[in-house]
Enzyme design. Sequence first.
Site, PDB file in Angstrom:
ATOM      1  N   ASP A 107     -11.485  -8.155   5.587  1.00 27.06           N
ATOM      2  CA  ASP A 107     -13.282  -8.797   5.500  1.00 27.06           C
ATOM      3  C   ASP A 107     -13.517 -10.407   5.092  1.00 27.06           C
ATOM      4  O   ASP A 107     -14.737 -10.248   5.791  1.00 27.06           O
ATOM      5  CB  ASP A 107     -12.982  -8.224   3.802  1.00 27.06           C
ATOM      6  CG  ASP A 107     -13.598  -6.948   3.261  1.00 27.06           C
ATOM      7  OD1 ASP A 107     -12.444  -5.940   4.299  1.00 27.06           O
ATOM      8  OD2 ASP A 107     -13.317  -6.805   2.574  1.00 27.06           O
ATOM      9  N   ASP A 116      -1.706 -18.142   4.328  1.00 32.38           N
ATOM     10  CA  ASP A 116      -3.334 -18.711   2.853  1.00 32.38           C
ATOM     11  C   ASP A 116      -3.755 -19.700   3.924  1.00 32.38           C
ATOM     12  O   ASP A 116      -4.504 -19.796   4.364  1.00 32.38           O
ATOM     13  CB  ASP A 116      -2.583 -19.676   1.408  1.00 32.38           C
ATOM     14  CG  ASP A 116      -0.984 -20.270   1.828  1.00 32.38           C
ATOM     15  OD1 ASP A 116      -0.551 -19.667   3.017  1.00 32.38           O
ATOM     16  OD2 ASP A 116      -0.251 -20.697   1.205  1.00 32.38           O
ATOM     17  N   ASP A 134      -6.041  -6.464   5.303  1.00 33.16           N
ATOM     18  CA  ASP A 134      -7.268  -5.687   4.732  1.00 33.16           C
ATOM     19  C   ASP A 134      -8.443  -7.060   3.325  1.00 33.16           C
ATOM     20  O   ASP A 134      -9.275  -6.869   4.202  1.00 33.16           O
ATOM     21  CB  ASP A 134      -6.439  -5.057   3.055  1.00 33.16           C
ATOM     22  CG  ASP A 134      -7.882  -4.662   2.297  1.00 33.16           C
ATOM     23  OD1 ASP A 134      -8.645  -4.627   2.691  1.00 33.16           O
ATOM     24  OD2 ASP A 134      -7.196  -3.460   1.445  1.00 33.16           O
ATOM     25  N   LYS A 142       3.788 -14.121   4.913  1.00 34.15           N
ATOM     26  CA  LYS A 142       4.345 -15.688   4.035  1.00 34.15           C
ATOM     27  C   LYS A 142       6.057 -15.413   3.820  1.00 34.15           C
ATOM     28  O   LYS A 142       6.460 -15.170   2.930  1.00 34.15           O
ATOM     29  CB  LYS A 142       3.688 -14.890   2.938  1.00 34.15           C
ATOM     30  CG  LYS A 142       3.727 -15.533   1.423  1.00 34.15           C
ATOM     31  CD  LYS A 142       2.737 -16.803   1.742  1.00 34.15           C
ATOM     32  CE  LYS A 142       2.429 -17.664   0.318  1.00 34.15           C
ATOM     33  NZ  LYS A 142       2.090 -18.901   0.957  1.00 34.15           N
ATOM     34  N   TYR A 186       0.705  -0.975  -0.160  1.00 34.47           N
ATOM     35  CA  TYR A 186       0.306  -0.020   0.038  1.00 34.47           C
ATOM     36  C   TYR A 186       0.821   1.113  -0.157  1.00 34.47           C
ATOM     37  O   TYR A 186       0.451   1.981  -0.059  1.00 34.47           O
ATOM     38  CB  TYR A 186      -0.753   0.123   1.092  1.00 34.47           C
ATOM     39  CG  TYR A 186      -1.721  -0.846   0.926  1.00 34.47           C
ATOM     40  CD1 TYR A 186      -1.508  -2.225   0.973  1.00 34.47           C
ATOM     41  CD2 TYR A 186      -3.243  -0.630   0.883  1.00 34.47           C
ATOM     42  CE1 TYR A 186      -2.723  -3.317   1.133  1.00 34.47           C
ATOM     43  CE2 TYR A 186      -4.199  -1.193   0.552  1.00 34.47           C
ATOM     44  CZ  TYR A 186      -4.201  -2.897   0.415  1.00 34.47           C
ATOM     45  OH  TYR A 186      -4.952  -3.872   0.627  1.00 34.47           O
TER      46      TYR A 186
END
Length: 336
Positions: free
Chosen positions: A235, A207, A231, A174, A127
């Site tokens: 959600d 993941d 982010d 990750k 970002y």
Amino acid sequence: MAEEKKIITVFKGDGIGPEITDAVLEILDAAGAGLEYEMFNVGEAEYEAHGELIPEAGFRSFEKTGVLLKSPITTPVGKGFRSLNVMLRKKYDLYANIRPAKSNAAVKTPFKNVDLVIFRENTEDLYAGVEEMIDKDTAHSIKIITRRCSERIIRDAFEYALSQGRKKVTCIHKANIMKLSDGMFRDIFYETAKNYPDVEADDKIVDNAAMQMVMHPEQFDIMVMPNLYGDILSDLSSGLIGGLGLLPSANLGKGYAMFEAVHGSAPDIAGKGIANPTAFLWSACMMLEHMGERDCAKKIRTAVDEVLLEGKHLTPDLGGSASTKEYVGEITAKLR
Ligand code: NAI
């Protein structure tokens, strides 16, 4: 002598922004929050009308009050102006994006025991917006992770765990692929964890974390992660508790605090009078708590819980047929 009102800055935003702002301010007033509002129209509509995305006076107001209640803003996809949300977070160094997701007995979902809080680093990672075309068929987007920004969000997550009596902080990363950037984030996590021996620390690859969240969400308590994963997983966490209409957030920095719903401007339902203002209202409750007005926040949360539990006046996203106005009317009736 009458008590002096606290002043906050309010940005009205796009799409359902104005509708949910009016709803939330009506509820704050009904609860006797005693706030005075410096209100500004911001976003796409304001840009088209006056050539400014955020009026200069809006910035000045936030710099004076230090507290911003901000409704969603539309961001053009792939072209046009950069996200105002990202800009505000960077400009005021609102580095800690805190997003609590908790099951509500009144909202039917496959899960009853979700009670997690996501700490999303808010200022860097992909970002940072450092992108360039290398040639006409190759785009580069640079992921930036720094020790300073990682340390402060991770420390905040552990401090929050301590202050709220939480048991565990999980680092999401990750690092198996991005060994330097996410690898450093994970290393800093375990270095920091040593200062908090009473809080359990573990980590998960992002993941796997996504899969675990939809299989066994009850295992998560506090989760801390770089910007992009935060982010996406926040959600996801809203889906666990009944949708985006229910997920609030605080964006905190040194001296500045911005409160907003996690959802966007929902153009598909804008102007229909059916938006669910709860996520934005709970963001306002986080704001009240931040301002030391815990009793008022509690009063509002209790009234909302009662209306949700009664289940008679729910907005369509929660399976009901009530308008925003009817839902708000039910809440204010309990507060007056
Ligand atoms: P969105 O969150 O606006 O909508 C996704 C879906 O959830 C839609 O079907 C919408 O109707 C529903 N929804 C969202 N909030 C709701 C509410 N309060 N009540 C009932 N239903 C609700 O996501 P979308 O469509 O991807 O983004 C729309 C615009 O919002 C884009 O321009 C995006 O960039 C912007 N956005 C702004 C944010 C902010 O200002 N903080 C955050 C996320 C997106």
